[in-house]
Design an enzyme around this catalytic site. Structure first.
Site, short mmCIF file in Angstrom:
data_model
loop_
_atom_site.label_atom_id
_atom_site.label_comp_id
_atom_site.label_asym_id
_atom_site.label_seq_id
_atom_site.Cartn_x
_atom_site.Cartn_y
_atom_site.Cartn_z
N HIS A 286 107.92 -5.06 38.40
CA HIS A 286 109.27 -5.24 37.89
C HIS A 286 108.75 -5.17 36.15
CE1 HIS A 286 110.80 -5.98 41.45
NE2 HIS A 286 109.86 -7.08 41.80
N CYS B 175 116.63 -1.32 40.86
CA CYS B 175 115.30 -1.88 41.61
C CYS B 175 115.98 -3.08 42.63
CB CYS B 175 114.46 -2.46 40.81
SG CYS B 175 112.99 -3.33 41.12
N ASN C 293 102.23 -16.19 47.57
CA ASN C 293 102.51 -14.50 47.53
C ASN C 293 101.49 -13.71 48.09
OD1 ASN C 293 101.67 -12.16 45.48
ND2 ASN C 293 103.90 -12.19 46.00
N ASP C 294 101.80 -12.72 48.73
CA ASP C 294 100.91 -11.85 49.77
C ASP C 294 99.92 -11.39 48.77
OD1 ASP C 294 102.52 -10.16 48.65
OD2 ASP C 294 102.98 -9.22 50.77
N GLU D 110 108.24 -0.48 40.21
CA GLU D 110 108.50 -0.38 41.70
C GLU D 110 109.51 0.54 41.92
OE1 GLU D 110 109.52 -3.43 45.07
OE2 GLU D 110 107.59 -3.98 43.84
N GLY E 194 105.78 -2.23 48.04
CA GLY E 194 105.91 -2.83 46.76
C GLY E 194 104.78 -2.58 45.89
N CYS F 200 114.99 -5.90 42.70
CA CYS F 200 115.23 -7.14 41.94
C CYS F 200 116.56 -7.36 41.14
CB CYS F 200 113.98 -7.40 41.02
SG CYS F 200 114.21 -6.34 39.33
#
Length: 397
Positions: free
Chosen positions: A235, A245, A182-183, A254, A211, A247
């Site tokens: 989230h 969202c 994950n970044d 977010e 994000g 998601c």
């Protein structure tokens, strides 16, 4: 916080990793950092000196006894490649073992294309072939949940990827170790290797921008959760039935303060319909409405992060991300909200704002590779082992 004790064949790599990321150290300092005996360090550094991987430098001032000499990396040219994948481009950096960026580039990328992973592999293969020096491996940061750095199976709604076998595809195409993460977690790793992690064992790295994310480091190790999804603070539910969202839920943090949400609010309030840069420019030019919008976002972020601080009890919070360029307007709402929502005993928790440019995302991905010599938790799996083997084998690997 000192690394967990390194043993066996990990020690030579850990010595090189420490010298590369923390600068010259004496043998005594190496032994203390790695949790091994001075005799072990003496034996290992003798072999590294003989192979021209390290060199003796200046003497350390002594308070009695024979002055010690510090050791530093020889000019071996070891390095890594880092890639940050986004919804429209890939940022690449070539990084030396000491963390210095020796080259960077940005390439157009369409994650929705039928053969997107093949296209990503081509970009990275070109980078591998053009790398100047001895390559330890490639790190890839993805804006989504990653099951493990080793496997690299990705769920990234913003890229349209579900169960994408990123790690497997890239390893097959490149023939070098590939670590996928994950970044935001890659930024947390970079802080561990180059930033606040040198002085703090437990901290949060929160990002604002497209994000809202959070990397969690506890006791010197990245905390990923049971399925690689720890830190998804974007989230956190902030309302029962708020805005939709990405998601699939409603009322997420977010959905209120991510870039798309701020741009939507700016249009609805008549501030600007030209995007986030125009919104920041309006704030710079004195628009009270633009500044109020950022301040509201900051207040909501402060409330959310206070809850995370109560849950994890970090020593410090680091704020990063492309949105940090407008932090002076976020902070108006953030500072008061963050303190107000913390318990009295935790109101002294510091937060730091780190400078920002996009290369930091890719540098964080490269840090996955460069931090492999410190991995005592097994987070890097077989790929981390391959990195350590290459480093231990020397430039001929």
């Amino acid at each position: 916080m000192p690394a967990q004790p390194a043993r066996g064949d990990l020690v030579p790599s850990a010595v090189l990793g420490l010298l590369g990321t923390r600068g010259p150290l004496s043998r005594a300092e190496l032994a203390r950092q790695l949790g091994v005996s001075p005799a072990t360090v003496t034996q290992i550094t003798k072999a590294l000196l003989a192979r021209d991987l390290v060199v003796e430098l200046d003497q350390v001032p002594s308070h009695g006894g024979r002055p010690a000499r510090r050791l530093g990396l020889a000019s071996t040219g070891w390095g890594a490649i880092g890639a940050k994948v986004t919804a429209d481009h890939v940022a690449l950096v070539h990084v030396a073992l000491d963390g210095s960026v020796t080259g960077s580039s940005v390439h157009a990328f369409d994650p929705d294309a039928p053969h997107a992973l093949d296209a990503l592999a081509v970009l990275l293969r070109d980078a591998v072939e053009s790398h100047d020096g001895h390559l330890l491996g490639v790190g890839v940061g993805i804006p989504g949940a990653v099951d493990s750095q080793d496997s690299g199976s990705v769920e990234a709604p913003t890229l349209g990827w579900s169960e994408a076998r990123v790690g497997r595809a890239l390893r097959s195409a490149l023939g070098v170790p590939v670590l996928v993460e994950n970044d935001v977690n890659t930024l947390a790793v970079a802080e561990r290797v180059y930033g606040v992690g040198r002085d703090h064992g437990s901290y949060l790295v929160a990002t604002i921008g497209r994000g809202i994310g959070c990397g969690v480091v506890i006791d010197g190790a990245l905390y990923r959760g049971a399925y690689g999804g720890a830190g998804e603070i974007g989230h956190l539910p902030m309302s029962v039935d708020g805005p939709a969202c990405a998601c699939g839920g409603h009322g997420c943090l977010e959905a209120y303060i991510g870039q798309a949400a701020l741009e939507r609010a700016a249009r609805e309030r008549g501030i600007t319909d030209d995007g986030i840069d125009a919104l920041r420019l309006a704030a710079d030019q004195g628009s009270a409405d633009a500044r109020a919008l950022f301040a509201e976002a900051g207040a909501m972020l402060g409330q959310a992060l206070a809850g995370v601080v109560h849950t994890l009890d970090p020593e410090v919070v680091v704020l990063l991300g492309e949105g940090i360029t407008a932090w002076q307007y976020w902070e108006v709402g953030f500072a008061a909200s963050f303190r107000r929502h913390l318990m009295p005993s935790r109101r002294g928790t510091p937060y730091r704002i780190d400078s920002w440019d996009e290369d930091k995302w890719a540098l964080g991905a490269a840090a996955l590779v460069l931090a492999s010599p410190f991995d005592q938790t097994g987070a890097t799996g077989d790929q981390g082992s391959l990195v350590r083997e290459r480093l231990h084998a020397g430039p001929s690997a």
